[in-house]
Scaffold this motif. Sequence first.
Motif, PDB file in Angstrom:
ATOM      1  N   ARG A  26       0.839  -1.205   0.000  1.00 53.80           N
ATOM      2  CA  ARG A  26       0.000   0.000   0.000  1.00 53.80           C
ATOM      3  C   ARG A  26       0.867   1.244   0.000  1.00 53.80           C
ATOM      4  NH1 ARG A  26      -2.817  -3.060   3.848  1.00 53.80           N
ATOM      5  NH2 ARG A  26      -2.025  -1.776   5.554  1.00 53.80           N
ATOM      6  N   GLY A  29       2.394   1.609  -3.350  1.00 53.87           N
ATOM      7  CA  GLY A  29       1.419   1.701  -4.435  1.00 53.87           C
ATOM      8  C   GLY A  29       1.530   0.579  -5.441  1.00 53.87           C
ATOM      9  N   PRO A  32      -2.940  -4.388  -4.713  1.00 50.03           N
ATOM     10  CA  PRO A  32      -4.303  -4.154  -5.186  1.00 50.03           C
ATOM     11  C   PRO A  32      -4.883  -2.877  -4.581  1.00 50.03           C
ATOM     12  CG  PRO A  32      -4.249  -6.013  -3.655  1.00 50.03           C
ATOM     13  CD  PRO A  32      -2.843  -5.595  -3.880  1.00 50.03           C
ATOM     14  N   LYS A  33      -5.861  -2.304  -5.262  1.00 48.15           N
ATOM     15  CA  LYS A  33      -6.560  -1.137  -4.730  1.00 48.15           C
ATOM     16  C   LYS A  33      -7.163  -1.505  -3.389  1.00 48.15           C
ATOM     17  CE  LYS A  33      -8.078   0.678  -9.181  1.00 48.15           C
ATOM     18  NZ  LYS A  33      -9.288   0.976  -9.979  1.00 48.15           N
ATOM     19  N   PHE A  34      -7.271  -0.519  -2.502  1.00 42.68           N
ATOM     20  CA  PHE A  34      -7.849  -0.761  -1.186  1.00 42.68           C
ATOM     21  C   PHE A  34      -8.778   0.378  -0.807  1.00 42.68           C
ATOM     22  CE2 PHE A  34      -3.943   1.569  -0.546  1.00 42.68           C
ATOM     23  CZ  PHE A  34      -4.247   2.499   0.433  1.00 42.68           C
ATOM     24  N   ILE A  35      -9.578   0.120   0.210  1.00 44.38           N
ATOM     25  CA  ILE A  35     -10.530   1.104   0.713  1.00 44.38           C
ATOM     26  C   ILE A  35     -10.168   1.382   2.168  1.00 44.38           C
ATOM     27  CG2 ILE A  35     -12.957   1.559   1.238  1.00 44.38           C
ATOM     28  CD1 ILE A  35     -13.591  -0.624  -0.914  1.00 44.38           C
ATOM     29  N   TYR A  43     -10.287  -4.600   1.185  1.00 41.37           N
ATOM     30  CA  TYR A  43     -10.022  -4.842  -0.226  1.00 41.37           C
ATOM     31  C   TYR A  43     -11.271  -5.424  -0.863  1.00 41.37           C
ATOM     32  CZ  TYR A  43      -5.067  -4.489   1.033  1.00 41.37           C
ATOM     33  OH  TYR A  43      -3.850  -4.059   1.488  1.00 41.37           O
ATOM     34  N   ARG A  44     -11.702  -4.865  -1.994  1.00 40.18           N
ATOM     35  CA  ARG A  44     -12.788  -5.467  -2.766  1.00 40.18           C
ATOM     36  C   ARG A  44     -12.243  -6.709  -3.454  1.00 40.18           C
ATOM     37  NH1 ARG A  44     -13.573  -0.247  -5.290  1.00 40.18           N
ATOM     38  NH2 ARG A  44     -15.260   0.826  -4.221  1.00 40.18           N
ATOM     39  N   ASP A  47     -11.362  -6.010  -7.003  1.00 34.01           N
ATOM     40  CA  ASP A  47     -10.100  -5.279  -7.203  1.00 34.01           C
ATOM     41  C   ASP A  47      -8.898  -6.205  -7.062  1.00 34.01           C
ATOM     42  OD1 ASP A  47     -11.335  -2.823  -7.683  1.00 34.01           O
ATOM     43  OD2 ASP A  47     -11.235  -2.212  -5.573  1.00 34.01           O
ATOM     44  N   TRP A  51      -6.203  -7.026  -9.982  1.00 36.18           N
ATOM     45  CA  TRP A  51      -4.768  -6.862  -9.727  1.00 36.18           C
ATOM     46  C   TRP A  51      -4.023  -8.161 -10.039  1.00 36.18           C
ATOM     47  CZ3 TRP A  51      -1.616  -9.122  -5.885  1.00 36.18           C
ATOM     48  CH2 TRP A  51      -0.331  -8.602  -5.799  1.00 36.18           C
TER      49      TRP A  51
END
Length: 66
Positions: A26, A29, A32-35, A43-44, A47, A51
């Motif tokens: 994270r 960068g 995977p994308k995260f919330i 993590y979705r 997503d 990734w």
Amino acid sequence: MGLELLTSGELAEKLHKSAAALAQWRYKGIGPKFIKLGSGIRYRASDVEAWLDAQTRQQTGEQVSA
């Protein structure tokens, strides 16, 4: 809605990585994308799958496309 959210611990277990490794990803960068929800990270599943698809290679010398 069908929205599956994974905690850092759950994702780390699925990927056979540590939660600290995910934290580094994270920070850099590169994962995977995260919330960010309050003080937690989620993590979705979609997503993570996207990734992982982007990490798929045919040979070891293949470059990552940006």
